[in-house]
Design a protein around this motif. Structure first.
Motif, PDB file in Angstrom:
ATOM      1  N   LYS A 161      57.213  -8.115  70.963  1.00 23.28           N
ATOM      2  CA  LYS A 161      57.265  -8.992  69.661  1.00 23.28           C
ATOM      3  C   LYS A 161      57.803  -8.226  68.662  1.00 23.28           C
ATOM      4  N   ARG A 162      58.269  -9.015  67.515  1.00 30.67           N
ATOM      5  CA  ARG A 162      58.992  -8.509  66.345  1.00 30.67           C
ATOM      6  C   ARG A 162      58.071  -8.695  64.965  1.00 30.67           C
ATOM      7  N   GLU A 214      59.447  -3.349  66.369  1.00 30.78           N
ATOM      8  CA  GLU A 214      59.141  -4.075  67.719  1.00 30.78           C
ATOM      9  C   GLU A 214      57.881  -3.530  68.268  1.00 30.78           C
ATOM     10  N   ARG A 261      51.238 -12.735  76.082  1.00 29.75           N
ATOM     11  CA  ARG A 261      51.157 -13.858  75.569  1.00 29.75           C
ATOM     12  C   ARG A 261      50.669 -14.720  77.235  1.00 29.75           C
TER      13      ARG A 261
END
Length: 123
Positions: free
Chosen positions: A99-100, A106, A111
């Motif tokens: 993710k960013r 990052e 998820r």
């Protein structure tokens, strides 16, 4: 009340009732009443009167065929396995993703994804 695992756009097969065997796409989900509306299944006829719409124009009445909701227990998810369709249950898995953040850095996160129990692939 359990969480509904079916979502709008899923391809399902009716497994009970007068339309048993019909395959269609879910066009509406009512999670409060545990019901789904399947395209082409459970067709009912409604008798409507002539009426006016919001802009005041006349709308012709008559006999209209529409899909009525089915209980979620009467449908089962249908997924492709190669060239054939397979009825399956739905499971859940956590997958690692990168993710960013807003500043551009990052990081590793997870998820939740839905998986088909028979094939083990993501839905």
């Amino acid at each position: 009340m359990a969480k509904m695992k079916l979502k709008k756009g899923d391809r399902v097969q009716v497994i009970a009732g007068k339309d048993k065997g019909v395959v269609g796409e879910i066009i509406a989900v009512d999670s409060a009443n545990e019901r789904v509306t399947v395209q082409g299944a459970n067709i009912v006829r409604r008798h409507t009167r002539d009426s006016a719409d919001a802009s005041g124009a006349q709308v012709k009445g008559g006999i209209i065929s529409v899909e009525a909701p089915l209980h979620v227990s009467n449908v089962q998810l249908l997924v492709k396995d190669g060239s054939k369709d397979v009825l399956t249950r739905i499971g859940a898995q956590r997958q690692k993703v990168s993710k960013r953040r807003a500043d551009g850095s990052e990081y590793e996160g997870t998820r939740g994804v839905r998986i088909a129990r028979k094939t083990g692939k993501e839905i």
